[in-house]
Design a protein around this motif. Structure first.
Motif, PDB file in Angstrom:
ATOM      1  N   LYS A 230     -11.651  30.208  25.249  1.00 55.55           N
ATOM      2  CA  LYS A 230     -13.007  29.750  24.921  1.00 55.55           C
ATOM      3  C   LYS A 230     -13.036  29.063  23.568  1.00 55.55           C
ATOM      4  O   LYS A 230     -13.785  28.119  23.371  1.00 55.55           O
ATOM      5  CB  LYS A 230     -13.981  30.925  24.906  1.00 55.55           C
ATOM      6  CG  LYS A 230     -14.757  31.042  26.192  1.00 55.55           C
ATOM      7  CD  LYS A 230     -15.942  31.956  26.066  1.00 55.55           C
ATOM      8  CE  LYS A 230     -16.313  32.488  27.432  1.00 55.55           C
ATOM      9  NZ  LYS A 230     -16.771  31.442  28.355  1.00 55.55           N
TER      10      LYS A 230
ATOM     11  N   LEU B 154      -5.950  21.077  16.213  1.00 58.15           N
ATOM     12  CA  LEU B 154      -7.228  21.729  16.523  1.00 58.15           C
ATOM     13  C   LEU B 154      -8.107  21.620  15.293  1.00 58.15           C
ATOM     14  O   LEU B 154      -7.606  21.437  14.189  1.00 58.15           O
ATOM     15  CB  LEU B 154      -7.021  23.211  16.848  1.00 58.15           C
ATOM     16  CG  LEU B 154      -6.224  23.565  18.101  1.00 58.15           C
ATOM     17  CD1 LEU B 154      -6.040  25.078  18.167  1.00 58.15           C
ATOM     18  CD2 LEU B 154      -6.949  23.096  19.342  1.00 58.15           C
TER      19      LEU B 154
ATOM     20  N   TYR C  38      -3.306  24.489  25.745  1.00 61.65           N
ATOM     21  CA  TYR C  38      -3.712  25.590  26.610  1.00 61.65           C
ATOM     22  C   TYR C  38      -2.719  26.728  26.509  1.00 61.65           C
ATOM     23  O   TYR C  38      -3.079  27.893  26.338  1.00 61.65           O
ATOM     24  CB  TYR C  38      -3.790  25.078  28.053  1.00 61.65           C
ATOM     25  CG  TYR C  38      -4.217  26.118  29.055  1.00 61.65           C
ATOM     26  CD1 TYR C  38      -3.297  26.996  29.640  1.00 61.65           C
ATOM     27  CD2 TYR C  38      -5.545  26.235  29.432  1.00 61.65           C
ATOM     28  CE1 TYR C  38      -3.683  27.945  30.551  1.00 61.65           C
ATOM     29  CE2 TYR C  38      -5.944  27.196  30.361  1.00 61.65           C
ATOM     30  CZ  TYR C  38      -5.011  28.043  30.917  1.00 61.65           C
ATOM     31  OH  TYR C  38      -5.395  28.984  31.826  1.00 61.65           O
TER      32      TYR C  38
ATOM     33  N   ALA D 245      -2.998  18.532  26.448  1.00 62.88           N
ATOM     34  CA  ALA D 245      -3.733  19.635  27.062  1.00 62.88           C
ATOM     35  C   ALA D 245      -2.832  20.819  27.351  1.00 62.88           C
ATOM     36  O   ALA D 245      -3.190  21.952  27.071  1.00 62.88           O
ATOM     37  CB  ALA D 245      -4.398  19.166  28.348  1.00 62.88           C
TER      38      ALA D 245
ATOM     39  N   GLU E 257     -12.082  25.771  24.166  1.00 59.15           N
ATOM     40  CA  GLU E 257     -12.858  25.189  25.267  1.00 59.15           C
ATOM     41  C   GLU E 257     -12.033  24.851  26.488  1.00 59.15           C
ATOM     42  O   GLU E 257     -12.242  23.825  27.124  1.00 59.15           O
ATOM     43  CB  GLU E 257     -13.604  23.939  24.783  1.00 59.15           C
ATOM     44  CG  GLU E 257     -14.675  24.296  23.785  1.00 59.15           C
ATOM     45  CD  GLU E 257     -15.493  23.097  23.381  1.00 59.15           C
ATOM     46  OE1 GLU E 257     -16.621  22.991  23.853  1.00 59.15           O
ATOM     47  OE2 GLU E 257     -14.989  22.273  22.604  1.00 59.15           O
ATOM     48  N   MET E 258     -11.071  25.706  26.806  1.00 58.26           N
ATOM     49  CA  MET E 258     -10.289  25.462  28.014  1.00 58.26           C
ATOM     50  C   MET E 258     -10.350  26.656  28.951  1.00 58.26           C
ATOM     51  O   MET E 258      -9.485  26.814  29.797  1.00 58.26           O
ATOM     52  CB  MET E 258      -8.836  25.174  27.634  1.00 58.26           C
ATOM     53  CG  MET E 258      -8.689  23.821  26.964  1.00 58.26           C
ATOM     54  SD  MET E 258      -6.988  23.530  26.523  1.00 58.26           S
ATOM     55  CE  MET E 258      -6.737  21.949  27.245  1.00 58.26           C
ATOM     56  N   ASP E 259     -11.390  27.488  28.780  1.00 58.93           N
ATOM     57  CA  ASP E 259     -11.468  28.672  29.627  1.00 58.93           C
ATOM     58  C   ASP E 259     -12.102  28.322  30.971  1.00 58.93           C
ATOM     59  O   ASP E 259     -12.423  27.165  31.227  1.00 58.93           O
ATOM     60  CB  ASP E 259     -12.293  29.750  28.911  1.00 58.93           C
ATOM     61  CG  ASP E 259     -13.735  29.279  28.750  1.00 58.93           C
ATOM     62  OD1 ASP E 259     -14.647  29.992  29.219  1.00 58.93           O
ATOM     63  OD2 ASP E 259     -13.941  28.192  28.174  1.00 58.93           O
ATOM     64  N   LEU E 260     -12.283  29.334  31.807  1.00 57.94           N
ATOM     65  CA  LEU E 260     -12.817  29.079  33.142  1.00 57.94           C
ATOM     66  C   LEU E 260     -14.332  29.056  33.189  1.00 57.94           C
ATOM     67  O   LEU E 260     -14.902  28.918  34.249  1.00 57.94           O
ATOM     68  CB  LEU E 260     -12.308  30.150  34.122  1.00 57.94           C
ATOM     69  CG  LEU E 260     -10.836  30.037  34.478  1.00 57.94           C
ATOM     70  CD1 LEU E 260     -10.424  31.201  35.357  1.00 57.94           C
ATOM     71  CD2 LEU E 260     -10.566  28.732  35.195  1.00 57.94           C
ATOM     72  N   GLY E 261     -14.982  29.219  32.051  1.00 57.49           N
ATOM     73  CA  GLY E 261     -16.431  29.123  32.054  1.00 57.49           C
ATOM     74  C   GLY E 261     -17.155  30.404  32.411  1.00 57.49           C
ATOM     75  O   GLY E 261     -18.342  30.395  32.689  1.00 57.49           O
TER      76      GLY E 261
END
Lengths: 605, 254
Positions: free
Chosen positions: B217, B136, B61, B57, B220-224
């Motif tokens: 994004k 990835l 990231y 991770a 898929e490790m962004d803050l949403g």
């Protein structure tokens, strides 16, 4: 002249074009995630059927069912299904098929999701974990692909009072002390992609502590704020009073059953009426008893099923006295029985990896404890399948019905005869792909060390026990000492050798792998080179392995000045089957003080 | 005698692009650190320190955030310092007297930023995949690169705004004053999740934050937060910078 200029421009154009083409080529050649080792050899059919099997579909047992799997999902379930000729068929007679189990309470890290999956636990619900586990789990669970680990849904960080339970693990979690902060802290959890909200309402008084905890008003506010955002709120409690207060404050579920005190029928009915579920985590409570049953259960497993991490967490013990806790489990079992009788949904959760638990295995242990609490076998199995799936809104899992993910567990025998049959795994499927059941099959490759610097020390060296530690014969009953001190010239290893034991040694241990005791493959190197300054004593380099007894060692003399000691690997005499897991540089006889400054250790090629 | 050689518009663009590439390559004091620093930082913080433990991770990231950091540099310096220097030295005025279309100058600088961007992304990708073992999906490798390359444009605009107002010496100071604090406070070095809330609030103002969230994004490790918000922020800041730059140029040529 003109031609030269246009030629140069054409060249520029060509170079730019070439650069772009090269870049695109690179993008297309970068590695994609590998398939799990167990399916590397031959891609299995993603279409198969389990035929004439006793099926527990998440709610009830059905006999003589066919289950047809296609493209990672359950395509159809029924009696004597009409299926094409060529599909691989698994004979289910004498076996029971269950939905992949769901562990409703874990704290995942490292390889734990892989440990869980080997035991047929295909989904875990993480009740306090790091954002990075959650982030990587989210993309895993979107995929339908061969994998070696269970899916994870998680609460992320739990919500607790300043200084309260949860703040003691060194993870920086935000705390709340004022009801007005509730909406903001819920936003923070949702932004960090928590799948539900977990709140701590516990002073740990039941265990003799007095931790700061939320007040009731704050608890209410946090639960209300979670509900305002359509999010589930579960509450961690360890006392009956806290549990009832949380239920009245609007909790959707309680995690942990109280260690002491029996819930009254009236209270149990109140919990049932409010639709609150309870996840007792008997496994972790029973694990604290002096007569805990997990050890015997672990012994029934044949070799190769438990990973080193599982064995380690199983071997740990809480420091409570045994007598006290023998009472605890009795009360807890009775409370669970009353809750179930009143109609409260019971969820099976292990609270792994607490002492006395292990990922995967402990969920089966929980099933056995729920049986002891008086739940019938249907309720016990549902507690690890459909009930947690419904309670936490986990889609596509927990039932064997058409359209759901092909997360399946096939066991020999019938759990209705003996619940322990759930451990008798014949096959586990995740996303329709088979899963290796033993650790050997998911072979732990030795880390091949390439020639290069294995360790380099200086004043700024941080002594990380994963890689470098002081060690001595004290662990085997001797009295020698070793201390590591970073100095400008390197790492000073010093101490005293005591000849009171048969094999005196003391010094430095190095684990060049990703984790301590990871097996190493030194064959790519020809020698070990140590750059050091000794004190005139004789020292040894030892290669030791986790399981194979005596380490191999080669000695060398020091002369008080800086030296580069070269030791050919061949001189260690590594035999077939000996897998070094660590390299040590140690002092031995004669007795007395020693001091060695080591600058670097290299594997020379 | 040969027919007179005609040069096309494309030739002018290419010539200017080549000239700027050469000019930059001939200042190794700029070119080499621009290419090497992001890779070095990623190697230290993303691969060696972040790569501890079995989870990928952290290196994954940090690949996204350090790559964002990396591509911003050449855009900011190329436009910010490069433009200011060429204005101050009179080079820009000289080019304005030639038949070269004005756009060629800016396109060339953008090409320059993109070339550096590609090299930086490639170096980080190779470190991530080759050393840290990051993997990835193909779509993610491509998507991340695409987001970052397109994302250099707001920073070209930012640099343009600086270069249109500042002179050669001031521009260096100003770009550094912007670049490093912005990168730090946008969570490009240390994940934004580590910081207290106030930093996250401040970061909303930085295009670097929004670009890094879009990059995250992809993996898929962004803050949403909403994609639309990030895109709008980047677009808005680009427009603002372009307007500022426009005013700056008009002031000079008046």
């Amino acid at each position: 002249m003109h031609d030269e200029n246009t030629g140069a421009l054409d060249r520029t154009f060509a170079i730019l074009l070439g650069l772009v083409a090269g870049f695109i080529a690179l993008l297309l050649l970068l590695p994609e995630p590998p398939l799990s080792r167990s399916v590397r050899a031959a891609l299995p059919d993603t279409e198969f059927a389990i035929v004439d099997v006793t099926l527990f579909d998440g709610e009830r047992f059905q006999e003589h069912r066919d289950v047809w799997v296609r493209d990672g999902r359950i395509h159809a379930v029924g009696r004597k299904l009409e299926m094409p000729e060529g599909i691989a068929r698994v004979d289910g007679r004498g076996h029971t098929l269950l939905p992949g189990l769901i562990d409703a309470h874990v704290h995942a890290w490292g390889e734990s999701r892989a440990d869980a999956l080997r035991f047929g636990v295909t989904t875990v619900l993480d009740q306090f974990g790091t954002w990075s586990e959650l982030a990587s789990a989210r993309s895993d669970r979107r995929e339908i692909a061969a994998t070696d680990r269970a899916d994870l849904f998680g609460a992320g960080h739990m919500i607790t009072a300043p200084g309260g339970h949860g703040t003691q693990f060194g993870i920086d979690i935000s705390t709340i002390s004022d009801p007005a902060q509730a909406p903001a802290i819920i936003e923070e959890r949702l932004a960090a992609r928590s799948d539900w909200i977990k709140i701590v309402y516990d002073s740990a008084e039941a265990y003799g502590f007095d931790l700061p905890t939320l007040d009731l008003e704050t608890l209410r506010a946090v639960i209300a704020a979670a509900h305002a955002r359509d999010t589930l709120a579960v509450v961690h409690v360890t006392s009956l009073a806290d549990g009832m207060a949380a239920v009245d404050a609007g909790a959707d579920g309680l995690v942990h059953v109280w260690a002491r005190g029996l819930i009254s029928e009236a209270d149990a009915t109140r919990i049932a009426e409010r639709g609150v579920f309870v996840s007792p985590t008997l496994a972790v409570i029973e694990g604290a008893a002096s007569d805990r049953s997990i050890d015997a259960l672990a012994e029934t497993l044949s070799g190769g099923q438990l990973s080193p991490t599982q064995r380690q967490t199983l071997g740990q013990r809480w420091s409570d006295t045994g007598a006290e806790t023998a009472v605890v489990i009795g009360d807890a079992l009775e409370s669970v029985r009353r809750l179930h009788a009143a109609g409260v949904p019971i969820l099976a959760g292990s609270d792994a990896p607490n002492p006395g638990t292990a990922f995967g295995l402990s969920l089966h242990h929980e099933l056995q404890l729920l049986m002891r609490a008086g739940l019938g076998v249907d309720a016990v199995l549902a507690a690890a399948t459909a009930v947690p799936a419904d309670a936490y809104g986990v889609e596509g899992r927990g039932r064997v019905i058409a359209g759901h993910l092909a997360d399946l567990l096939l066991v020999a025998g019938d759990p209705r005869d003996d619940i322990a049959v759930t451990l008798d795994r014949v096959a586990v499927w995740k996303d329709g792909y088979p899963v290796a059941l033993t650790v050997e099959a998911v072979a732990e490759d030795a880390l091949t060390l390439e020639p290069g610097v294995l360790a380099h020390f200086g004043a700024e060296t941080e002594l990380d026990e994963q890689h470098v530690m002081a060690a001595s014969d004290a662990r085997m009953g001797g009295a020698s000492t070793a201390e590591l001190t970073p100095v400008k010239a390197g790492l000073e290893i010093s101490g005293v050798v005591d000849t009171g034991s048969p094999y005196p040694w003391a010094g430095l241990t190095l684990f060049p792998g990703e984790r301590p005791m990871q097996p190493l493959d030194l064959s790519r190197g020809e020698h070990l080179a140590l750059h050091l300054r000794g004190d005139g004593r004789r020292y040894r380099v030892m290669l030791f392995s986790g399981s194979q007894g005596m380490p191999l060692s080669v000695g060398f003399d020091t002369d008080g000045g800086w030296q580069t000691i070269i030791i050919p690997i061949a001189e260690f005499g590594i035999t077939e089957g000996f897998r070094p897991a660590g390299i040590a540089v140690v002092a031995g006889v004669p007795a007395g003080e020693y001091s060695l400054v080591i600058r670097s250790i290299e594997l020379g090629g | 005698m040969d027919a007179p050689q005609t040069y096309t518009r494309l030739d002018a663009y290419l010539a200017e692009a080549k000239a700027q590439l050469l000019a930059t390559a001939r200042v190794p004091a700029f070119a080499i650190p621009s290419l090497i620093f992001p890779a070095m930082f990623y190697l230290f913080f993303g691969v060696i320190m972040g790569g501890r433990g079995p989870s990928l991770a952290a290196p994954t990231y940090l690949l996204a955030t350090y790559a964002t950091f990396g591509i911003i540099g050449p855009a900011l310096f190329g436009f910010g310092v490069g433009l200011a220097t060429e204005r101050t030295s009179g080079e820009l005025r000289l080019k304005q007297t030639t038949p070269m279309p004005a756009a060629a100058y800016f396109i060339a600088k953008i090409v320059l930023s993109l070339v550096f961007g590609m090299l930086i992304i490639a170096s980080l990708y190779l470190l991530a995949a080759g050393v840290a073992g990051v993997t990835l999906e193909r779509g993610q490798w491509v998507g991340l690169a695409a987001v970052l390359l397109v994302g250099t444009l707001p920073f070209c605009a930012m640099g343009l705004a600086v270069g249109a107002w500042a002179d050669a010496q001031a521009s260096v100071a100003i770009v550094n004053l912007i670049y490093l604090p912005m990168a730090f406070l946008s969570g490009l070095w240390i994940p934004i999740t580590v910081f207290p809330d106030i930093v996250h609030t401040i970061a909303q103002v930085f295009p670097a934050y929004h670009l890094s969230q879009l990059a995250l994004k992809v993996i898929e490790m962004d803050l949403g937060e909403s994609t639309v918000v990030h895109l709008a922020a980047l677009l808005a800041s680009t427009l603002v910078f372009l307007v500022v730059a426009g005013i700056g140029f008009r002031r000079v040529t008046r």
